[in-house]
Structure formats: C-alpha cells, structure tokens
Design a protein around this motif. Structure first.
Motif, short mmCIF file in Angstrom:
data_model
loop_
_atom_site.label_atom_id
_atom_site.label_comp_id
_atom_site.label_asym_id
_atom_site.label_seq_id
_atom_site.Cartn_x
_atom_site.Cartn_y
_atom_site.Cartn_z
N THR A 1 0.82 -1.23 0.00
CA THR A 1 0.00 0.00 0.00
C THR A 1 0.84 1.25 0.00
OG1 THR A 1 -0.10 -0.03 2.41
CG2 THR A 1 -1.86 -1.19 1.22
N LEU A 2 2.16 1.15 0.28
CA LEU A 2 3.04 2.32 0.27
C LEU A 2 3.24 2.81 -1.16
CD1 LEU A 2 5.76 1.28 2.87
CD2 LEU A 2 3.89 2.92 3.18
N GLN A 3 3.30 4.09 -1.31
CA GLN A 3 3.51 4.69 -2.63
C GLN A 3 4.89 5.30 -2.78
OE1 GLN A 3 1.31 4.57 -5.13
NE2 GLN A 3 -0.12 3.39 -3.84
N TYR A 4 5.47 5.85 -1.69
CA TYR A 4 6.75 6.56 -1.75
C TYR A 4 7.70 5.93 -0.74
CZ TYR A 4 3.94 9.97 -4.23
OH TYR A 4 3.11 10.58 -5.10
N CYS A 5 8.97 6.02 -1.07
CA CYS A 5 10.04 5.50 -0.20
C CYS A 5 10.13 6.32 1.06
CB CYS A 5 11.37 5.48 -0.95
SG CYS A 5 12.74 4.86 0.07
N LEU A 6 10.31 5.60 2.19
CA LEU A 6 10.38 6.33 3.46
C LEU A 6 11.76 6.92 3.68
CD1 LEU A 6 8.44 3.82 5.77
CD2 LEU A 6 7.59 5.87 4.62
N GLN A 7 12.75 6.57 2.84
CA GLN A 7 14.11 7.07 3.00
C GLN A 7 14.36 8.32 2.15
OE1 GLN A 7 15.95 5.72 5.32
NE2 GLN A 7 14.38 4.15 5.73
N ASP A 8 14.02 8.22 0.87
CA ASP A 8 14.33 9.36 -0.02
C ASP A 8 13.10 9.93 -0.70
OD1 ASP A 8 13.69 7.38 -1.75
OD2 ASP A 8 15.73 7.17 -2.58
N GLY A 9 11.92 9.34 -0.49
CA GLY A 9 10.68 9.89 -1.02
C GLY A 9 10.43 9.54 -2.47
N ALA A 10 11.25 8.64 -3.09
CA ALA A 10 11.02 8.27 -4.48
C ALA A 10 9.81 7.38 -4.57
CB ALA A 10 12.25 7.58 -5.04
N GLN A 11 9.18 7.37 -5.75
CA GLN A 11 8.00 6.55 -5.95
C GLN A 11 8.42 5.08 -6.06
OE1 GLN A 11 5.61 7.74 -9.22
NE2 GLN A 11 3.91 6.38 -8.70
N LEU A 12 7.75 4.21 -5.33
CA LEU A 12 8.08 2.78 -5.28
C LEU A 12 7.57 2.07 -6.51
CD1 LEU A 12 7.25 2.03 -1.53
CD2 LEU A 12 9.47 2.57 -2.55
N GLU A 13 8.29 0.99 -6.86
CA GLU A 13 7.90 0.15 -7.98
C GLU A 13 7.74 -1.28 -7.50
OE1 GLU A 13 10.91 0.52 -10.88
OE2 GLU A 13 10.47 2.65 -11.34
N PHE A 14 6.90 -2.04 -8.22
CA PHE A 14 6.71 -3.44 -7.89
C PHE A 14 7.94 -4.23 -8.35
CE2 PHE A 14 2.31 -2.06 -7.68
CZ PHE A 14 1.87 -2.74 -6.54
N GLY A 15 8.48 -5.14 -7.43
CA GLY A 15 9.62 -5.97 -7.78
C GLY A 15 9.21 -7.38 -8.15
N ALA A 16 10.14 -8.10 -8.83
CA ALA A 16 9.83 -9.49 -9.23
C ALA A 16 9.78 -10.38 -8.00
CB ALA A 16 10.89 -10.00 -10.21
N SER A 17 8.86 -11.29 -8.01
CA SER A 17 8.74 -12.22 -6.86
C SER A 17 9.80 -13.30 -6.96
CB SER A 17 7.33 -12.83 -6.88
OG SER A 17 7.12 -13.52 -8.10
N GLU A 18 10.64 -13.44 -5.92
CA GLU A 18 11.71 -14.43 -5.89
C GLU A 18 11.96 -14.85 -4.45
OE1 GLU A 18 15.19 -12.62 -7.39
OE2 GLU A 18 15.14 -10.96 -5.96
N THR A 19 12.65 -15.94 -4.38
CA THR A 19 12.95 -16.46 -3.03
C THR A 19 14.12 -15.72 -2.47
OG1 THR A 19 12.18 -18.59 -3.72
CG2 THR A 19 13.54 -18.51 -1.73
#
Length: 301
Positions: free
Chosen positions: A15-33
């Motif tokens: 549900t987060l939209q922006y990074c809590l460290q630098d405020g950049a917009q988050l992107e969905f990452g590939a699902s991996e182990t």
C-alpha cells in the motif's frame, strides 16, 4: 513487494507509494525467493523491514513538496477567480464611465443655459413662463381629476348670413341730364372767357392730362395762359357719351371737341377725342379728370 529505484529499499507493504528514506515513488519488484534471513514476527511486534545495506538518512520537507504540488492548482483557482471577476469589473467600469459622462453633459448644459440667459434675457423669461404655464396646467389637471365638474352642452352659435348691401336705385336718365348740363356750362364759360366760373367746374385735386393729383391752382395757371393769349375761343362738342358708375357717384363723359382759338399774334385749331370724369361733391358735379384720348388733327399759325 515494492522496491525503491533510488536506494533499492524493499517494502513488503504494497500500500506504500513513496520510499520512506528518499521519497522516491516505489515500484513493484519481481517475486523471488529471498536469501535474506527471515525475521519471525510475533503478534505484539511490528513488521520489520530488512534492508540489504544501511539506509542513509535523507531529510526533506514534505510540506514544501505538497506546496509545490498544490501551487498549480492554486494558480488555476486564482485565474478562475480572476476570470470570474473580470466581467463584473468591466460592467462596473462601463456604468461608472456613463455616469461621469452624463454628469459632465449636465454641467456643460447648465453652464451654457446660464451664459445664454445672461446674453439674451428673453430665454430665461420664456423658460420661466413655460414653467409657470406647465405648473398651472398640472394644477388644473389635478383639480379636474379630483373634483370633476359637470359638463354643459354649449348652445350652437347662430350663424347669421350677411345681407348684401342694397345698391341704391339710380335714375340714370336724370344723372345723365345733370352731367350733360355741367358739360355744356363748362363749354359756355370757356367761350365767354369767364376764367373764374370756368375754374369753378373743377374739383380741388384732379388728374390733369399727364399730371396725376394736380391742384386746382395748377389748372388755373394753365387755363389762364390760353385765356390771355386768345381773344376768341370757340368750340364744338359732338358724339357725346355719358356713362354713370354703378353707385351713381361718378360719371364719365366722352366726346369729340373741335376748337378754333384766335388772338392778335397767333391762331390754333384742331379736333380731339376728349374725356371728362365728373364726381358728385355737395350736390354738384365737378371735374376730377381731364385728358385727350385721341388727336385727330392740330393746326397752328
């Protein structure tokens, strides 16, 4: 899972939209182990975020960012409010200009009226008179509307036909005899060289040949020349015609006159068609016009 493209920080909270460290917009990452260590969470502990490297502390003012993000919206709202106010301002300006122009015209008209009223007092007098008349008319109209008076039918005016003046009856025969008698006496007094009686047959003023309004004294001087130059005056009247006027106050005598005047030094004779106009003065016919209509011949020696 979402990843920050700047600092590569991973977040399991989708549900987060922006990074809590630098405020950049988050992107969905590939699902991996993940090979990272798994931290077990108890029911009482908060969710733990595992980072691959030590996060750097970045300070930024979210209020400034919100202010920048909201600035275009605020500008748009200002422009909209300005556009909404523009017609009202324009209409107010038009009405204000019209009011100023009317006031200016009123001042100019009043000044012109005072100027011309001083130059020509009749203007002010006429204006005041018209105002008084208008006031009286309004008062009369109000009085009539408040207390109507009963109408009265005016009686038709009697039209009188003017009676023509009656022309007095003229005794043409008697008038012709009277004028003929005066004409014969005029001839006899000339042959008798009775200058006083002869001039007595003329009115005070008359038309004498080419002179209009000649005086009796002027005629006397002219006749006196003939009476002094000729010792014998003879004349003959023929083809006499006498025409009375309609009112019987004048009569015109037309006749042929032949004459033969002789004296110690000269003699003259001739024949003309003459005209004498008689007018009644105190029961006496007097000559008011004398002239020759036609000259037949004249002899002088």
């Amino acid at each position: 899972m979402k990843i920050c493209p700047t600092c590569q920080t991973k977040y399991t909270d989708d549900t987060l939209q922006y990074c809590l460290q630098d405020g950049a917009q988050l992107e969905f990452g590939a699902s991996e182990t993940s090979s990272m260590e798994t931290v077990a969470l108890s029911d009482e502990e908060a969710q733990t975020v595992i980072a691959s490297r030590k996060p750097e502390k970045i300070n930024f003012d979210l209020d400034d960012r919100d202010e920048e993000l909201n600035q275009p919206k605020q500008s748009f709202q200002n422009e909209s409010s300005t556009d909404n106010r523009r017609p009202t301002t324009t209409l107010t300006t038009v009405f204000a200009t019209a009011a100023i122009m009317l006031l200016l015209f009123a001042v100019i008209g009043t000044a012109a009226w005072f100027y011309y009223s001083r130059q020509n007092p009749e203007i002010a007098k006429t204006t005041n008179t018209n105002s008084n008349i208008e006031t009286r008319n309004r008062g009369g109209a109000n009085a009539s509307s408040q207390s109507p008076s009963p109408t009265s039918t005016a009686a038709p005016e009697e039209t009188s036909t003017p009676t023509p003046e009656e022309t007095p009856e003229i005794d043409r025969e008697e008038l012709t005899k009277a004028v003929s008698s005066q004409l014969s006496s005029w001839k006899s007094l000339a042959e008798a060289r009775d200058l006083s009686g002869y001039i007595g047959k003329y009115a005070t003023t008359l038309d004498y040949y080419n002179k209009r309004g000649a005086s009796k004294s002027f005629v006397l001087k002219d006749k006196q020349k003939a009476f002094s130059a000729y010792t014998s005056i003879k004349s003959k009247l023929s083809d006499i015609g006498i025409t009375p006027s309609k009112d019987g106050k004048t009569a015109t005598a037309v006749f042929d006159k032949e004459w033969d005047f002789s004296g110690p030094e000269k003699r003259t004779s001739g024949k003309v068609r003459s005209q004498l106009i008689f007018k009644m003065f105190d029961d006496e016919w007097l000559i008011v016009s004398e002239r020759d209509l036609k000259v037949y011949y004249v002899n002088k020696s």
